[in-house]
Design a protein around this motif. Structure first.
Motif: not given
Ligand code: SF4
Ligand SMILES: Cc1cc2nc3c(=O)[nH]c(=O)nc-3n(C[C@H](O)[C@H](O)[C@H](O)COP(=O)(O)OP(=O)(O)OC[C@H]3O[C@@H](n4cnc5c(N)ncnc54)[C@H](O)[C@@H]3O)c2cc1C
Ligand code: SF4
Length: 924
Positions: A516-520, A522, A583, A585
Motif C-alpha cells: 500500500c502506498i497510502e494514495c487514498g 480506495c 486500488c 496495486v
Molecule cells: S488504493 Fe490501494 S495503495 Fe492506495 S491507499 Fe488504498 S489500499 Fe493503499
C-alpha cells in the motif's frame, strides 16, 4: 486512533493532528478559523488527501472539507460549473459529459482527488498543460480568510463589502502588483517561468496577469495549498471533450530522439504526449495491451504515448496524417500506428496512469515509493532527461523510472526509498540537492511542475525563484495570513532540511497490505470512509499497531489502538473488497480484515463447523423465527414492534440483531415438484441460496410469491427444465462463514456445494443458476472452472430473454448493482436488463449499501451511513420501485429509501410472456 488515521496523505510525510474537524459548512470554517487565528493555532485543510508533497498533513488542527461539500450548479449549457470543494473531479466530469464538456485540470488522480485539492494544488495532467489548469479556467471563487471573513469574487456586493472591511489588504495587493509590473526583470522572469508547468511557490503570475485586486486574490488562491485561505466554492469555465480520439504508442531508439519528436509534435494537433523511458516500459511489459515486442527492445529505447482528438472522424484522420508526416525526419523503431478503438487506447492510457503505482507494487516491503515532479523548458528536454538519468544512476537509483508529460517539459521520476536508516536518508538528501541544482541552475526549470511545493520542495523555493521573488512570496503570505496560522511549513519554510523531517514509517505489517502506498484512491469506494475508517486508514492504523506490538514500545497506546480497531477497523468493514477495484496495486483491505477475524475466531470455529454441518436445521430455525417475528409484527403493527425490538436490542447490549419493517417472513419450503416441466428443451441447475431458502416475502410484498417460486415460474416460461441439487437444504456457498473468518467451515461448505453442483449439472453440461449475486461471486471464486455458473441477471439475459416477449412498464424504476455485481463487471448488464423491462431506469448512485450479509442487522449504522444519500436521489428522480439481486441488501435499500426493493426477477417475470412459434434458444 482517528487522529493517527488522519495523519496520512499520499506523501511520504507523517504528522498526527491534535484535532480533526469535519467542517459542515462555510460558517463552521469561518468560526474555526477566526478562533484559531485569535489563539494563533495552526490549521490545515484536507480534501481527499491524495497530495504527494506533504501539504495535507499537520500536527495541529486539521479541517476536513470532503464528502459533505458536494453542492454544484451547471450554467450556460455546461460552459460553467460552480462546485463545492468536496466533489471528486471524475464525478464532476460525469456530470458534464452530457454537455460534451469537462473541467480543465486532469490529474491522474482525478477519480479520487477533490475540487478543493485540485484547485489549491493547481493540479494538472496529461492534456491540460498550462492552458486549461485551474489557474487558467477559474471563473469565480468563494474564499474564507484566516480571520474568518468571507469573499465571493464573482459577487459585486461581496467585493464592495470586503473592500471596505479589508481596505489595507486590498491596497497592499494592488501595490504589490504595481511594483512587480514596474520591475521589468522580475515580471519577465515570472512570465518565463509560467511558460512551462510550475507549482513551486505561490502563483506569482497573478500579479503580472491581472490588475483588479479581486482577480489577483482569486488567482493567488490557485496553487496556494491551503496557506492563504479556504476555497469554499469555485466556478470553472469548462473545456470541450472532443468525441473522436486516437492514440499511438511510438517507439524510438533512445530518449534523445523521443524528446526531439516531442518538440516537433508540439506544433501538431496532439492532445497529449507522454514519455515513458526504458525502465518505465519494463515495469509494464507484462500488462495486457502491451505488445510483446517491448520485451525485446534494447536498453536505450524510449516511448511516446500520443493522443489526438477531433470533433469528427474525418478530422481525426487528418490529424493522424499530419502527426505521422511531421515525424518523418525522426528515426522510430517501428512504423507509427494509431488506434481509434476505445478499448485499445483506453488500455494504453490506463497502463500509463498506472506507472507510478506499478513501481510501488514492485518495491521491497517496508520501503517507500517516491515520485518527483520537475519541468524543463521543452527545448532542453532531451539534454535534461539524459542528465537526470545520470544523476539517478550516480546515486544508485538505477531502478528509477522516468516518465511524464513531455509536451509540457514535465518529467516525473519514481523510485523506491528506505527511510529507516540515516545513511539512506542522507543518500536521498544528496540526490535531491543535486537534482535541484540541475533543474534550477542548469536549465532554469521547475522543481514542482504540478504536485505542489508542499513540505518537500519548500526549502528549495528561494533557490528556484531567487531572493527577490521569494521576498515577494513572503509578503503575499503576510498580507493574507499575518499570524501565519494557515498550513505553516508548506510552500514557505526557512528550515533547510524540512524535506527530510517527519518522514512516514511504512513498517512491514501483513503481506496483503504491505504494498500500500497510502494514495487514498480506495477511499471513495469504501462504505466506512467518513464513518469509522477508510481502507487507507485501516492500513495506516494497522501498520502502527503492528509496529508497536512487534517492538513492544508504548504498550498502552498499542492496547488503546487495538481496542478502537475492533469496531472501527473490523466490525465496520463490509469485507466486500470494493477497495481493490480502485486500488492501483489491487489491495483488498477486506481480506486483511478477514485474516484478523480468523485470528480472533479461535473457539468459535468449532461452533461454525457445527452450524455448517447442520445447515438444514439452521435454515429451518431461521424460517420459523422469521415467521414468528412476522406474526408479532402483524399483531402489534410496525411502530410498536420497532420500539419493542429496539428496546430488546438496547438491553441486550446490541447482541440481538436490529429488526425493521422490511424484514421478511420465513420462507415456505421449496416445492421441488413445482419445477417439473414437460415442454422444455433445455435444463438448468437452480441452486436457491440459503438466504432465499430461509427468507420469504416481506410485508410490503405480501401479495407476491417468494423469490424461488417466481424464479421457477420465469425459468419455466423461458423454456428451461429445472434440476435441483440433491441435499439442497444442506448446501451453502460458505460466504457467511468465510466473511467472519471461519475459513474451515466456509471451505467445507464450498467444497460440498461444488461437488453437488458438478453432479447435478453432469460435470458442467448444464448451466448453474444461483439467485443471490454475492453467493454467486463466492462460488465463482471457489468452485471448479468446469461449472458454468450464473447469477440471475446474466442468466436471464443470455438464456431466457431470447425466449420471451417483453412489454416494459411505463414507470421510473431504480436498480442497485450490489458489490459482487460490480466486482464481476455485471453492473452494466443489470441496467441493460432493467432497460428492457421499464421505460425509465435510474441507477442508484450509492457504491455499497453496507448490509454485508448480516451487518445490516448487527451494525445497522453502517447500512444507514452507506445509504445516506439514497432517499434523496430516488425521490428526486421519481422512482416508484427499486430492484437488485441480493435479498439482504434489498431490506436495507427499502428501509433507507422508503421505496420497496426486491429482486429484478420479479420485474422480469411481470413484464414477459412466453414466445410462441419459435425455436427456443438452446444452452447446450
Ligand atoms: S488504493 Fe490501494 S495503495 Fe492506495 S491507499 Fe488504498 S489500499 Fe493503499
Ligand atoms: C497516484 C497519484 C497520482 C497523482 N497524479 C497527479 C497528476 O497527474 N497531476 C497532479 O497535479 N497531481 C497528481 N497527484 C497529486 C494529487 O492527487 C493532486 O494534487 C490532487 O489535486 C490533490 O487533491 P486532494 O483532493 O487529494 O487534495 P488534498 O491532498 O486533500 O489537499 C491538497 C492541498 O489543498 C489544500 N486544500 C484542500 N482543500 C482545500 C480548500 N477547500 N481550500 C483551500 N485549500 C485546500 C490542502 O491543505 C493541501 O495543501 C497524484 C497523486 C497520486 C497519489
Ligand atoms: S472491504 Fe469494503 S468496507 Fe472493507 S475496507 Fe474494503 S471497501 Fe471498505
Amino acid at each position: 486512533m482517528h487522529t493517527l488515521a488522519y495523519g496520512t496523505d499520499a506523501s511520504f510525510y507523517r504528522l498526527v493532528p491534535k484535532m480533526v474537524i469535519k467542517a459542515k459548512d462555510e460558517q463552521e470554517v469561518s468560526l474555526i478559523l477566526s478562533e484559531c487565528n485569535r489563539m494563533e493555532i495552526p490549521v490545515t485543510f484536507r480534501a481527499a488527501g491524495t497530495s504527494l508533497s506533504g501539504q495535507a498533513v499537520t500536527d495541529s488542527v486539521l479541517i476536513v472539507a470532503g464528502s459533505g461539500w458536494t453542492k454544484r450548479s451547471i450554467y450556460d449549457n455546461g460552459d460553467y460549473i460552480k462546485l463545492q470543494p468536496g466533489l471528486i473531479g471524475g464525478y464532476v466530469n460525469k456530470l458534464l459529459a452530457p454537455y460534451g464538456k469537462k473541467i480543465g485540470p486532469d490529474p491522474a488522480s482525478i477519480n479520487a482527488a477533490m475540487i478543493g485539492g485540485i484547485a489549491a494544488n493547481n493540479a494538472s495532467g496529461m492534456c491540460c498543460g498550462t492552458s486549461a489548469n485551474s489557474y487558467k479556467t477559474t471563473a469565480g471563487m468563494r474564499i474564507v480568510f484566516a480571520d474568518g471573513s468571507a469573499l465571493d469574487t464573482s459577487d459585486k456586493s461581496s467585493r464592495e463589502n470586503f473592500s471596505k472591511e479589508h481596505e489595507k489588504m486590498i491596497s497592499d495587493i494592488s501595490r504589490l502588483a504595481r511594483q512587480v509590473k514596474e520591475n521589468q526583470s522580475l515580471s519577465e522572469r515570472i512570465g518565463k517561468k509560467y511558460k512551462i508547468k510550475n507549482t513551486t511557490g505561490f502563483s506569482l503570475n497573478a500579479l503580472t496577469d491581472f490588475t483588479d485586486p479581486f482577480d489577483i486574490i482569486e488567482h493567488l488562491m490557485i496553487g496556494s495549498e491551503g496557506t492563504l485561505g479556504f476555497i469554499s466554492e469555485i466556478t470553472y469555465k469548462t473545456v470541450s471533450e472532443l468525441p473522436h480520439k486516437a492514440s499511438s504508442l511510438m517507439l524510438f531508439p533512445d530518449i534523445r530522439n523521443a524528446c526531439l519528436a516531442t518538440i516537433i509534435l508540439k506544433q501538431t494537433p496532439v492532445q497529449a504526449v507522454e514519455l515513458i523511458d526504458r525502465a518505465g516500459l519494463k515495469s509494464v511489459e507484462n500488462e495486457q495491451g502491451i505488445s510483446a515486442a517491448i520485451k525485446l527492445l534494447d536498453e536505450h529505447a524510449c516511448a511516446l504515448l500520443v493522443e489526438t482528438a477531433a470533433s469528427c472522424s474525418e478530422k481525426l484522420k487528418e490529424n493522424i496524417s499530419v502527426i505521422k508526416n511531421s515525424l518523418t525526419s525522426i528515426p522510430t523503431l517501428f512504423d507509427i500506428e494509431f488506434t481509434a478503438i476505445a478499448a485499445e487506447y483506453e488500455l494504453l492510457w490506463k497502463i500509463r496512469k498506472g506507472l507510478f503505482p506499478s513501481v510501488g507494487a514492485m518495491r521491497e516491503s517496508g520501503t517507500t515509493v517516491i515520485i518527483e515532479d520537475v519541468a524543463f523548458p521543452i527545448e532542453y528536454l532531451a539534454d535534461s532527461a539524459i542528465d537526470l538519468r545520470a544523476i539517478l544512476d550516480r546515486h544508485k537509483y538505477s531502478e528509477a523510472v522516468i516518465f511524464g508529460h513531455a509536451l509540457d517539459g514535465n518529467l516525473h521520476f519514481v523510485f523506491t526509498q528506505d527511510f529507516t536508516s540515516a545513511a539512506e536518508i542522507d543518500r536521498y538528501g544528496k540526490m535531491m540537492a543535486e537534482i535541484s541544482e540541475l533543474v534550477v541552475k542548469k536549465y532554469d526549470g521547475s522543481l514542482k511542475a504540478e504536485h505542489g511545493t508542499g513540505r518537500n520542495m519548500a526549502p528549495f523555493v528561494e533557490l528556484e525563484w531567487g531572493a527577490e521573488a521569494y521576498q515577494l512570496m513572503k509578503e503575499i503570505k503576510r498580507i493574507f495570513d499575518p499570524k501565519g496560522i494557515l498550513n505553516p511549513g508548506v510552500i514557505l519554510n526557512d528550515d533547510n532540511s524540512a524535506h527530510l523531517k517527519n518522514l512516514k514509517p511504512l513498517p512491514i505489517a501483513d503481506d496483503i497490505i504491505d504494498k500500500c502506498i497510502e494514495c487514498g484512491f480506495c477511499e471513495p469506494s469504501c462504505i466506512s470512509t467518513d464513518m469509522t475508517l477508510s481502507p487507507r486508514q485501516r492500513i495506516a492504523v494497522y501498520r502502527e499497531i503492528k509496529s508497536l506490538t512487534d517492538s513492544g514500545k508504548q504498550p498502552h497506546i498499542a492496547a488503546s489502538l487495538i481496542k478502537g480497531y475492533k469496531y472501527s477497523g473490523d466490525s465496520t468493514c463490509a469485507t466486500d473488497g470494493l477497495c481493490a477495484m480502485n486500488c492501483p496495486v489491487k489491495i483488498d483491505t477486506g481480506q486483511m480484515i478477514k485474516r484478523i477475524r480468523k485470528l480472533n475466531i479461535r473457539g468459535n470455529e468449532k461452533i461454525a463447523l457445527l452450524l455448517a454441518d447442520n445447515m438444514h436445521l439452521l435454515t429451518a430455525v431461521m424460517r420459523s423465527g422469521l415467521k414468528k417475528l412476522a406474526f408479532f409484527h402483524s399483531i402489534l403493527g410496525t411502530a410498536a414492534f420497532t420500539a419493542l425490538t429496539g428496546f430488546l436490542r438496547t438491553i441486550s447490549f446490541k447482541s440481538i440483531p436490529k429488526w425493521n419493517e422490511y424484514m421478511p417472513a420465513g420462507a415456505k419450503k421449496i416445492n421441488i415438484k413445482s419445477a417439473e416441466s414437460t415442454d422444455c428443451t433445455n435444463k438448468v441447475v437452480y441452486f436457491p441460496s440459503c438466504i432465499n431458502r430461509a427468507m420469504g416475502v416481506s410485508r410490503d410484498h405480501k401479495n407476491e410469491k417468494q423469490l424461488s417460486e417466481t424464479l421457477i415460474s420465469l425459468i419455466k416460461k423461458g423454456g428451461f427444465e429445472i434440476i435441483f441439487p440433491s441435499d439442497m437444504d444442506k448446501l451453502c456457498c460458505g460466504m457467511a462463514f468465510m466473511s467472519k473468518g471461519c475459513t474451515k467451515a466456509g471451505e467445507k461448505k464450498s467444497a460440498e456445494l461444488g461437488e453437488s453442483l458438478l453432479k447435478a449439472s453432469e460435470n458442467g453440461k448444464y448451466p448453474v443458476l444461483c439467485d443471490m449475486s454475492p453467493c454467486l461471486y463466492t462460488m465463482k471464486e471457489n468452485l471448479s472452472n468446469d461449472l458454468q455458473i450464473y447469477e440471475p441477471v446474466e442468466f436471464i439475459l443470455k438464456f431466457l430473454m431470447p425466449n420471451l416477449t417483453v412489454e416494459p412498464v411505463n414507470e421510473t424504476i431504480s436498480v442497485f448493482p450490489v458489490c459482487s455485481m460490480k466486482k464481476m463487471g455485471l453492473d452494466g448488464k443489470l441496467k441493460e436488463l432493467a432497460q428492457m423491462c421499464s421505460t425509465k431506469v435510474v441507477v442508484s448512485d450509492t457504491n455499497c449499501c453496507g448490509f454485508a450479509g448480516d451487518k445490516g442487522f448487527t451494525v445497522p449504522e453502517l447500512n444507514k451511513h452507506g445509504l445516506r444519500h439514497l432517499k434523496d436521489q430516488l425521490h428526486s428522480e421519481g422512482v416508484k420501485h427499486g430492484y437488485s439481486t441480493s435479498r439482504t441488501c434489498e431490506i436495507g435499500l427499502s428501509l433507507h429509501s422508503g421505496i420497496s426493493h426486491k429482486s429484478i426477477v420479479y420485474l422480469v417475470d411481470s413484464v414477459t410472456k412466453k414466445l410462441n412459434n419459435k425455436n427456443l434458444t438452446s444452452c447446450q
